[in-house]
Scaffold this motif. Structure first.
Motif, mmCIF file in Angstrom:
data_model
loop_
_atom_site.group_PDB
_atom_site.id
_atom_site.type_symbol
_atom_site.label_atom_id
_atom_site.label_comp_id
_atom_site.label_asym_id
_atom_site.label_seq_id
_atom_site.Cartn_x
_atom_site.Cartn_y
_atom_site.Cartn_z
ATOM 1 N N VAL A 48 21.193 36.892 -29.541
ATOM 2 C CA VAL A 48 19.746 37.014 -29.533
ATOM 3 C C VAL A 48 19.204 37.406 -28.167
ATOM 4 N N GLY A 49 20.043 37.606 -27.195
ATOM 5 C CA GLY A 49 19.582 37.970 -25.858
ATOM 6 C C GLY A 49 19.609 39.473 -25.652
ATOM 7 N N GLY A 50 18.927 39.922 -24.608
ATOM 8 C CA GLY A 50 18.997 41.326 -24.217
ATOM 9 C C GLY A 50 18.181 42.262 -25.057
ATOM 10 N N GLU A 51 17.181 41.748 -25.812
ATOM 11 C CA GLU A 51 16.363 42.629 -26.618
ATOM 12 C C GLU A 51 15.470 43.500 -25.732
ATOM 13 N N LEU A 52 15.142 44.681 -26.239
ATOM 14 C CA LEU A 52 14.182 45.554 -25.584
ATOM 15 C C LEU A 52 12.832 45.336 -26.259
ATOM 16 N N LEU A 53 11.824 44.993 -25.465
ATOM 17 C CA LEU A 53 10.502 44.716 -26.013
ATOM 18 C C LEU A 53 9.495 45.735 -25.492
ATOM 19 N N TYR A 54 8.717 46.316 -26.405
ATOM 20 C CA TYR A 54 7.689 47.291 -26.052
ATOM 21 C C TYR A 54 6.383 46.850 -26.704
ATOM 22 N N ASN A 55 5.407 46.519 -25.866
ATOM 23 C CA ASN A 55 4.155 45.946 -26.353
ATOM 24 C C ASN A 55 3.046 46.995 -26.392
ATOM 25 N N PHE A 56 2.289 46.986 -27.498
ATOM 26 C CA PHE A 56 1.202 47.943 -27.699
ATOM 27 C C PHE A 56 -0.035 47.177 -28.179
ATOM 28 N N PRO A 57 -0.788 46.592 -27.241
ATOM 29 C CA PRO A 57 -1.930 45.747 -27.624
ATOM 30 C C PRO A 57 -3.042 46.491 -28.344
ATOM 31 N N ASN A 58 -3.118 47.815 -28.181
ATOM 32 C CA ASN A 58 -4.194 48.584 -28.815
ATOM 33 C C ASN A 58 -3.827 49.127 -30.192
ATOM 34 N N TRP A 59 -2.584 48.962 -30.614
ATOM 35 C CA TRP A 59 -2.213 49.408 -31.953
ATOM 36 C C TRP A 59 -2.886 48.509 -32.985
ATOM 37 N N TYR A 60 -3.427 49.121 -34.024
ATOM 38 C CA TYR A 60 -4.120 48.371 -35.080
ATOM 39 C C TYR A 60 -3.789 48.999 -36.419
ATOM 40 N N ASN A 61 -3.462 48.173 -37.397
ATOM 41 C CA ASN A 61 -3.167 48.629 -38.753
ATOM 42 C C ASN A 61 -4.174 47.986 -39.693
ATOM 43 N N SER A 62 -4.981 48.821 -40.376
ATOM 44 C CA SER A 62 -6.121 48.284 -41.115
ATOM 45 C C SER A 62 -5.765 47.649 -42.448
ATOM 46 N N LYS A 63 -4.697 48.127 -43.095
ATOM 47 C CA LYS A 63 -4.408 47.622 -44.429
ATOM 48 C C LYS A 63 -2.994 48.006 -44.847
ATOM 49 N N PHE A 64 -2.410 47.213 -45.723
ATOM 50 C CA PHE A 64 -1.064 47.454 -46.249
ATOM 51 C C PHE A 64 -0.032 47.448 -45.118
ATOM 52 N N GLY A 65 1.212 47.722 -45.466
ATOM 53 C CA GLY A 65 2.280 47.630 -44.482
ATOM 54 C C GLY A 65 2.489 48.926 -43.718
#
Length: 239
Positions: free
Chosen positions: A67-84
């Protein structure tokens, strides 16, 4: 069963690591599981209300025993309005490295599904990492490459040297009250190493579907830009 256990473990790690009040609403909303733990991809976001989500993180790597060494990329402005949202992992710039493609729904409703696309190109320099790169929107590509007009009962679509003529009367539509337009239904999808986008062509009566435009994208070294567009006329409904 293994995939389900991975997701449960990942959620536990998120809750334990953050310790923030909103962590209980942070969800793994899509994932791609590989035979190799470091190629697993998780799309994580905060639940807003109903099916809307925001503040996305793309995690690459993670599993049951490693479970170590993951690559994380954060996008605080991404928004999904509905469904998957849509999640793909495919090489779309022919460099031999699989890229991460995320399709988010920017608008949804009756006869409405507008989308935005995000691409994380995989690079080695010499370390593995991912970079979000620009993608020309479907609307911008259509404005640049397509000309449409109405002449009487004909809708004329011109793309480069190709010209398409559609007689909207054969669809049983009345006189349109507006010029032809695009949008309301959009989609993006990688196929055979190429990124494609699609949108509908309509005249407002209040809206009548005439066909679709397919956008083929190409990587120019800086962004994914529309290389070509084709028009596909709809088939009139049989009485």
């Amino acid at each position: 069963m293994m995939k389900k256990y991975i997701l449960i473990l990942l959620m536990a790690l998120l809750l334990w690591d953050t310790g923030k009040a909103y962590a209980v609403d942070r969800l793994v909303i899509s994932h791609i599981i590989s035979d190799k733990w470091y190629e697993n991809i998780f799309l994580i976001a905060d639940k807003v209300d109903g099916t809307a989500t925001r503040n996305f993180t793309v995690q690459i790597g993670g599993g049951v025993s490693d479970v170590g060494g993951e690559l994380l990329y954060n996008f605080p402005n991404w928004y999904n309005s509905k469904f998957g949202p849509q999640l793909f992992n495919e090489d779309i710039n022919s460099d031999g490295l699989k890229d991460v493609i995320v399709g988010l729904i920017s608008g949804a409703g009756v006869s409405l599904s507008t989308k935005e696309i995000h691409v994380l190109n995989q690079v080695h320099d010499p370390y593995q990492r991912y970079e979000e790169v620009p993608v020309e929107s479907i609307n911008d590509a259509v404005k640049r490459l397509v000309k449409m007009e109405r002449k009487g009962n004909e809708i004329r679509v011109k793309i480069g040297k190709k010209k398409y003529v559609v007689n909207y009367l054969k669809f049983g539509f009345q006189t349109p009250v507006d010029t032809p337009g695009v949008g309301t239904i959009e989609d993006y999808e990688p196929k055979d190493g190429i990124l494609y986008g699609s949108t509908n062509v309509f005249v407002t009566i209040p809206e009548a579907y005439l066909g679709s435009l397919t956008v083929k994208y190409n990587w120019d070294g800086k962004m994914y830009k529309a290389e070509s567009i084709t028009f596909n006329e709809a088939e009139p409904l049989k009485p």
